[in-house]
Motif scaffolding. Structure first.
Motif, PDB file in Angstrom:
ATOM      1  N   MET A 115       0.847  -1.192   0.000  1.00  0.00           N
ATOM      2  CA  MET A 115       0.000   0.000   0.000  1.00  0.00           C
ATOM      3  C   MET A 115       0.885   1.245   0.000  1.00  0.00           C
ATOM      4  O   MET A 115       1.787   1.371   0.826  1.00  0.00           O
ATOM      5  N   GLU A 116       0.620   2.145  -0.923  1.00  0.00           N
ATOM      6  CA  GLU A 116       1.385   3.384  -1.017  1.00  0.00           C
ATOM      7  C   GLU A 116       0.448   4.569  -0.812  1.00  0.00           C
ATOM      8  O   GLU A 116      -0.602   4.657  -1.445  1.00  0.00           O
ATOM      9  N   ILE A 117       0.830   5.466   0.085  1.00  0.00           N
ATOM     10  CA  ILE A 117       0.022   6.646   0.397  1.00  0.00           C
ATOM     11  C   ILE A 117       0.791   7.878  -0.066  1.00  0.00           C
ATOM     12  O   ILE A 117       1.931   8.104   0.340  1.00  0.00           O
ATOM     13  N   THR A 118       0.165   8.679  -0.938  1.00  0.00           N
ATOM     14  CA  THR A 118       0.761   9.925  -1.420  1.00  0.00           C
ATOM     15  C   THR A 118      -0.083  11.093  -0.935  1.00  0.00           C
ATOM     16  O   THR A 118      -1.299  11.142  -1.181  1.00  0.00           O
ATOM     17  N   PHE A 119       0.548  12.034  -0.260  1.00  0.00           N
ATOM     18  CA  PHE A 119      -0.153  13.228   0.209  1.00  0.00           C
ATOM     19  C   PHE A 119      -0.165  14.252  -0.927  1.00  0.00           C
ATOM     20  O   PHE A 119       0.860  14.873  -1.225  1.00  0.00           O
ATOM     21  N   LEU A 120      -1.306  14.409  -1.569  1.00  0.00           N
ATOM     22  CA  LEU A 120      -1.412  15.387  -2.648  1.00  0.00           C
ATOM     23  C   LEU A 120      -1.526  16.803  -2.096  1.00  0.00           C
ATOM     24  O   LEU A 120      -0.997  17.741  -2.681  1.00  0.00           O
ATOM     25  N   GLY A 121      -2.241  16.938  -0.980  1.00  0.00           N
ATOM     26  CA  GLY A 121      -2.395  18.249  -0.370  1.00  0.00           C
ATOM     27  C   GLY A 121      -2.451  18.141   1.134  1.00  0.00           C
ATOM     28  O   GLY A 121      -3.145  17.279   1.679  1.00  0.00           O
ATOM     29  N   THR A 122      -1.715  19.010   1.828  1.00  0.00           N
ATOM     30  CA  THR A 122      -1.614  18.947   3.286  1.00  0.00           C
ATOM     31  C   THR A 122      -1.995  20.267   3.954  1.00  0.00           C
ATOM     32  O   THR A 122      -1.761  20.445   5.139  1.00  0.00           O
ATOM     33  N   GLY A 123      -2.571  21.172   3.165  1.00  0.00           N
ATOM     34  CA  GLY A 123      -2.904  22.487   3.690  1.00  0.00           C
ATOM     35  C   GLY A 123      -4.387  22.654   3.961  1.00  0.00           C
ATOM     36  O   GLY A 123      -5.129  21.683   4.121  1.00  0.00           O
ATOM     37  N   VAL A 124      -4.807  23.916   3.980  1.00  0.00           N
ATOM     38  CA  VAL A 124      -6.177  24.271   4.353  1.00  0.00           C
ATOM     39  C   VAL A 124      -6.704  25.305   3.364  1.00  0.00           C
ATOM     40  O   VAL A 124      -6.134  25.518   2.305  1.00  0.00           O
ATOM     41  N   ALA A 125      -7.803  25.989   3.732  1.00  0.00           N
ATOM     42  CA  ALA A 125      -8.449  26.925   2.813  1.00  0.00           C
ATOM     43  C   ALA A 125      -7.634  28.199   2.590  1.00  0.00           C
ATOM     44  O   ALA A 125      -7.858  28.907   1.611  1.00  0.00           O
ATOM     45  N   ILE A 126      -6.705  28.511   3.492  1.00  0.00           N
ATOM     46  CA  ILE A 126      -5.866  29.708   3.346  1.00  0.00           C
ATOM     47  C   ILE A 126      -4.639  29.348   2.509  1.00  0.00           C
ATOM     48  O   ILE A 126      -3.901  28.423   2.855  1.00  0.00           O
ATOM     49  N   PRO A 127      -4.395  30.055   1.393  1.00  0.00           N
ATOM     50  CA  PRO A 127      -3.243  29.717   0.557  1.00  0.00           C
ATOM     51  C   PRO A 127      -1.925  29.858   1.312  1.00  0.00           C
ATOM     52  O   PRO A 127      -1.749  30.771   2.120  1.00  0.00           O
ATOM     53  N   GLN A 128      -1.023  28.937   1.042  1.00  0.00           N
ATOM     54  CA  GLN A 128       0.318  29.002   1.617  1.00  0.00           C
ATOM     55  C   GLN A 128       1.292  28.293   0.685  1.00  0.00           C
ATOM     56  O   GLN A 128       0.931  27.336  -0.005  1.00  0.00           O
ATOM     57  N   LYS A 129       2.498  28.757   0.680  1.00  0.00           N
ATOM     58  CA  LYS A 129       3.509  28.216  -0.218  1.00  0.00           C
ATOM     59  C   LYS A 129       3.791  26.750   0.110  1.00  0.00           C
ATOM     60  O   LYS A 129       4.031  26.390   1.264  1.00  0.00           O
ATOM     61  N   GLY A 130       3.744  25.908  -0.914  1.00  0.00           N
ATOM     62  CA  GLY A 130       4.135  24.514  -0.753  1.00  0.00           C
ATOM     63  C   GLY A 130       3.041  23.587  -0.279  1.00  0.00           C
ATOM     64  O   GLY A 130       3.263  22.382  -0.176  1.00  0.00           O
ATOM     65  N   ARG A 131       1.848  24.126   0.004  1.00  0.00           N
ATOM     66  CA  ARG A 131       0.754  23.263   0.479  1.00  0.00           C
ATOM     67  C   ARG A 131      -0.548  23.651  -0.220  1.00  0.00           C
ATOM     68  O   ARG A 131      -1.007  24.786  -0.078  1.00  0.00           O
ATOM     69  N   VAL A 132      -1.131  22.711  -0.960  1.00  0.00           N
ATOM     70  CA  VAL A 132      -2.486  22.920  -1.446  1.00  0.00           C
ATOM     71  C   VAL A 132      -3.453  22.296  -0.447  1.00  0.00           C
ATOM     72  O   VAL A 132      -3.052  21.799   0.602  1.00  0.00           O
ATOM     73  N   GLN A 133      -4.728  22.324  -0.777  1.00  0.00           N
ATOM     74  CA  GLN A 133      -5.739  21.847   0.164  1.00  0.00           C
ATOM     75  C   GLN A 133      -5.735  20.316   0.252  1.00  0.00           C
ATOM     76  O   GLN A 133      -4.960  19.641  -0.406  1.00  0.00           O
ATOM     77  N   SER A 134      -6.622  19.778   1.048  1.00  0.00           N
ATOM     78  CA  SER A 134      -6.518  18.387   1.487  1.00  0.00           C
ATOM     79  C   SER A 134      -6.801  17.364   0.385  1.00  0.00           C
ATOM     80  O   SER A 134      -7.782  17.476  -0.350  1.00  0.00           O
ATOM     81  N   GLY A 135      -5.937  16.355   0.326  1.00  0.00           N
ATOM     82  CA  GLY A 135      -6.149  15.229  -0.564  1.00  0.00           C
ATOM     83  C   GLY A 135      -5.083  14.168  -0.359  1.00  0.00           C
ATOM     84  O   GLY A 135      -3.901  14.493  -0.230  1.00  0.00           O
ATOM     85  N   ILE A 136      -5.506  12.906  -0.311  1.00  0.00           N
ATOM     86  CA  ILE A 136      -4.591  11.785  -0.129  1.00  0.00           C
ATOM     87  C   ILE A 136      -4.903  10.733  -1.181  1.00  0.00           C
ATOM     88  O   ILE A 136      -6.066  10.367  -1.389  1.00  0.00           O
TER      89      ILE A 136
END
Length: 251
Positions: free
Chosen positions: A1-22
């Protein structure tokens, strides 16, 4: 099983993190958990095409967890793929009907099956060799935490939540707990988790969970990452991981 974090951020934009998705690869078949803004554009940076995704698990319906779902449906349709199965909490079918209803030209072209899931439900998504169990999270809207059990491992995804005994019980004996950690230690907040509030509950589950991966970081967490790990390591003997966009974990 391989888990890739596509997004680790929240609704507020920030460098290097988009919103949630795994993105979870289960015997070469991908399962997408949550689909916030920016998640779709991460697919070209993985070895899985968005057109391979025909099953999505939603923890809840806040925009930072669902905003790219309609763009995913459209992108797949434009590439010749029209079917999608979406599992989510109460209200998912009504929400998707309203969103798709605003874009009749997409609604007429796609075949979407929505299955609403309730706390305590065990199910196996069609086409997968795994079992998924869910429990209620503590958030401002109906939210589900999920435990995915497959032949090569088990993990729990908390969704957005305050620390919850039900979620900790769900994670008992799991290899990995992916838990939101929105704000720095000492922040007074409801509906979300801080290292302080998670540590308070974690001690009694110390030896029941393999590793913990923290995700869903608000900009307030920047510069407090090491402090978060240090705080949790005082109560937990396993590895504490800080999620980053496009980071991969193997179970």
């Amino acid at each position: 099983m391989e888990i890739t974090f596509l997004g680790t951020g929240v609704a507020i934009p920030q460098k290097g993190r988009v919103q949630s998705g795994i993105l979870v690869r289960l015997e070469e078949k991908p399962l997408l958990i949550d689909c916030g803004s920016g998640v779709l554009n991460k697919f070209p940076e993985t070895d899985i095409s968005h057109t391979e995704v025909d099953t999505v698990l939603l923890s809840h319906l806040h925009l930072d967890h669902v905003a790219d779902l309609l763009p995913l449906l459209k992108a797949n349709w434009l590439c010749g793929k029209t079917n999608m199965r979406i599992y989510g909490p109460e209200g998912t079918e009504e929400w998707l009907s309203k969103v798709l209803g605003a874009y009749e030209y997409i609604m007429e072209e796609v075949d979407v099956d929505v299955i609403e899931i309730f706390p305590g439900k065990d199910f196996t998504p069609e086409g997968f060799d795994c079992e998924i169990r869910c429990t209620a999270a503590i958030h401002s809207v109906p939210t589900l935490a999920y435990r995915v059990t497959a032949e090569d491992g088990e993990f729990v995804y908390s969704g957005d939540t305050e620390p919850s005994r039900d979620i900790m019980d769900l994670a008992a004996e799991a290899d990995l707990l992916i838990h939101e950690c929105s704000f720095p230690p000492g922040t007074n907040v409801t509906n979300h988790t801080t290292p302080t509030t998670l540590a308070d509950m974690l001690e009694e589950y110390n030896k029941e969970i393999g590793s913990i991966c923290l995700t869903h970081f608000y900009p307030d967490m920047r510069g407090h990452e090491r402090e978060a790990v240090y705080r949790l390591k005082g109560y937990f003997e396993g590895e504490v991981i800080l999620a980053e966009d496009l980071m991969k974990l193997e179970l």
